[in-house]
Design a protein around this motif. Structure first.
Motif, short mmCIF file in Angstrom:
data_model
loop_
_atom_site.label_atom_id
_atom_site.label_comp_id
_atom_site.label_asym_id
_atom_site.label_seq_id
_atom_site.Cartn_x
_atom_site.Cartn_y
_atom_site.Cartn_z
N LEU A 100 -2.58 -4.72 -19.96
CA LEU A 100 -2.45 -5.72 -21.02
C LEU A 100 -3.27 -5.30 -22.24
O LEU A 100 -2.80 -5.41 -23.38
N ALA A 101 -4.49 -4.80 -22.02
CA ALA A 101 -5.35 -4.38 -23.12
C ALA A 101 -4.71 -3.24 -23.92
O ALA A 101 -4.78 -3.21 -25.14
N LYS A 102 -4.10 -2.29 -23.22
CA LYS A 102 -3.44 -1.18 -23.91
C LYS A 102 -2.24 -1.67 -24.71
O LYS A 102 -1.97 -1.17 -25.81
N LYS A 103 -1.53 -2.65 -24.17
CA LYS A 103 -0.38 -3.22 -24.88
C LYS A 103 -0.82 -3.90 -26.18
O LYS A 103 -0.10 -3.87 -27.19
N LEU A 104 -2.01 -4.49 -26.15
CA LEU A 104 -2.52 -5.22 -27.31
C LEU A 104 -3.47 -4.38 -28.17
O LEU A 104 -4.05 -4.88 -29.13
N ARG B 17 -11.81 -3.38 -25.60
CA ARG B 17 -12.53 -4.65 -25.47
C ARG B 17 -12.24 -5.52 -26.70
O ARG B 17 -11.86 -5.00 -27.76
N ILE B 18 -12.42 -6.80 -26.53
CA ILE B 18 -12.09 -7.71 -27.62
C ILE B 18 -13.37 -8.18 -28.32
O ILE B 18 -14.42 -8.39 -27.70
N ASP C 245 -18.88 -2.24 -15.95
CA ASP C 245 -18.04 -2.10 -14.77
C ASP C 245 -16.89 -3.09 -14.72
O ASP C 245 -16.03 -3.02 -13.84
N ILE C 246 -16.85 -4.01 -15.66
CA ILE C 246 -15.73 -4.96 -15.74
C ILE C 246 -14.66 -4.37 -16.64
O ILE C 246 -14.91 -4.09 -17.81
N VAL C 247 -13.48 -4.14 -16.10
CA VAL C 247 -12.42 -3.47 -16.88
C VAL C 247 -11.26 -4.40 -17.22
O VAL C 247 -10.50 -4.13 -18.15
N GLN D 151 -7.73 -14.54 -20.77
CA GLN D 151 -8.84 -14.45 -19.82
C GLN D 151 -8.83 -13.14 -19.04
O GLN D 151 -9.83 -12.79 -18.39
N LYS D 152 -7.76 -12.38 -19.11
CA LYS D 152 -7.69 -11.09 -18.42
C LYS D 152 -8.30 -9.96 -19.26
O LYS D 152 -8.44 -8.83 -18.77
#
Length: 411
Positions: A96-100, A123-124, A89-91, A79-80
């Protein structure tokens, strides 16, 4: 149309702007989905945990592979992350995103739904059903040239196109030690096999001759396997000159044929148009194209000369006075074209061999361990390059004036 323009721009970039270093290339493309724009748009995924490439194939194959390589994630962490269609504007949790980045994640607490973390925007993207996932991955793919894709290794140490050929990375234990080796095995009984010896120049050249990358020879001949050829001069005055007689299969001309008359020219390997193998311990016994076709009753398909002798009749035939100090002492990649007879009466087996961190003497012993019947020494070190099934098993070095190649006939 816009999509294909993007691919074309990406292709131009990767065709000319990326470092030739295979490791840095695979690192820079870690987690990316690559589209081979020169070969039917094949899609590949560079898995971040090992930087190897995996073929996505059909939608069902791609979906199964993505789930197999997926990383489970708890719902609280999921959810993060920011979905593709959320406002700019939602980051979310960027750390965590960089790690994944570049990974496939699975919602283990919610039916195992699969998502791709796009390294370009962190983004996912929901992968959904097989067709949906396949389309998303192709949409996010980056175009790459066939040559640069070949620099990124596939997963595993072995692969095979069909029952007639294979590649393996292995070890050969000899009386001089254990050596790592790249070996391509090709069965001459393959009814669709064609063998090519090709040269950059089409006439004898005394010096400052033409040379090309091994991949140039490969793409021109549509080869599935290839290797660098003979020794050649790297000095400024006689750049790319080579003494050895080599048959140009495309032009049907024998280069350096005047060297055949010297008994010191060295051994010759040849193939007729039915893929039968011939070995001559010296160039005089080969005698040239006319003599070959008269004595065999066959048409010449490919031929190459180089020295010193390595293996004949399964025995190490190196003669000390034929080996210079570099060949005797310098540890480098040592290359050979070897042949083993078929005990059941078939046409036999060809091996393209590169033995690492070896002398020529070590190479001969390694080939003896392989129990080949004959072997031709080829150029070494920075001239080395080895190709199999659209992958550079040994990276490109300097441009080379000739090469030996194998292709499947077009049906």
């Amino acid at each position: 149309m816009i999509y294909f323009r993007i691919i074309l721009i990406a292709f131009m970039f990767f065709g000319f702007g990326v470092s030739a270093n295979a490791t840095s290339l695979s690192n820079s493309l870690s987690g990316k989905i690559l589209l081979n724009v020169e070969k039917k748009g094949e899609a590949w995924y560079v898995y971040p945990l090992n930087n190897k490439r995996y073929y996505l194939g059909r939608p069902s194959d791609a979906f199964a592979l993505m789930r197999e390589l997926g990383l489970g994630i708890k719902e609280l962490e999921f959810q993060k992350l920011v979905k593709e269609n959320m406002p700019a504007d939602i980051v979310g949790d960027l750390a965590l995103a960089k790690k994944l980045s570049g990974k496939i994640i699975l919602q283990v607490e919610k039916n195992g739904e699969a998502w791709y973390v796009n390294p370009d925007n962190l983004r996912i993207y929901y992968l959904g059903r097989p067709n949906d996932a396949f389309q998303i991955m192709r949409k996010l793919s980056l175009g790459i040239s066939r040559e640069n894709l070949a620099k990124i290794h596939k997963y595993g140490y072995e692969e095979a196109i069909n029952k007639y050929s294979k590649y393996e990375y292995t070890e050969l234990t000899t009386s001089a030690g254990t050596f790592k080796a790249d070996i391509i095995t090709i069965e001459l009984d393959n009814p669709n096999l064609e063998i090519i010896t090709d040269t950059a120049n089409t006439a004898d050249c005394p010096g400052k001759c033409t040379a090309k990358k091994l991949t140039d020879y490969i793409f021109a001949n549509d080869a599935f396997a290839a290797m660098n050829g003979t020794y050649f001069d790297t000095g400024a005055a006689k750049r790319n000159y080579y003494f050895a007689p080599v048959w140009n299969s495309r032009e049907k001309v024998l280069l350096n044929k005047d060297q055949i008359k010297y008994w010191t020219t060295g051994p010759v390997v040849a193939f007729d148009t039915e893929n039968n193998f011939y070995y001559y311990p010296d160039s005089i016994s080969f005698g040239g194209v006319e003599n070959f076709e008269k004595t065999t009753g066959k048409k010449l398909q490919a031929a190459m000369n180089n020295k010193p002798r390595l293996v004949e009749d399964g025995m190490n035939q190196l003669v000390v006075w034929q080996v210079d100090s570099k060949q005797e002492n310098a540890k480098a990649m040592r290359n050979a074209l070897a042949f083993k007879k078929d005990p059941n009466g078939g046409k036999g087996t060809i091996y393209l061999v590169i033995v690492h961190d070896a002398t020529v003497i070590d190479l001969a012993e390694a080939l003896k361990v392989m129990k080949v019947d004959t072997a031709l020494n080829l150029d070494v070190g920075y001239s080395s390059a080895l190709w199999y099934n659209d992958e550079l098993m040994v990276p490109l070095g300097r441009d080379i004036p000739n090469a030996i190649l194998f292709r499947e006939k077009s049906l």
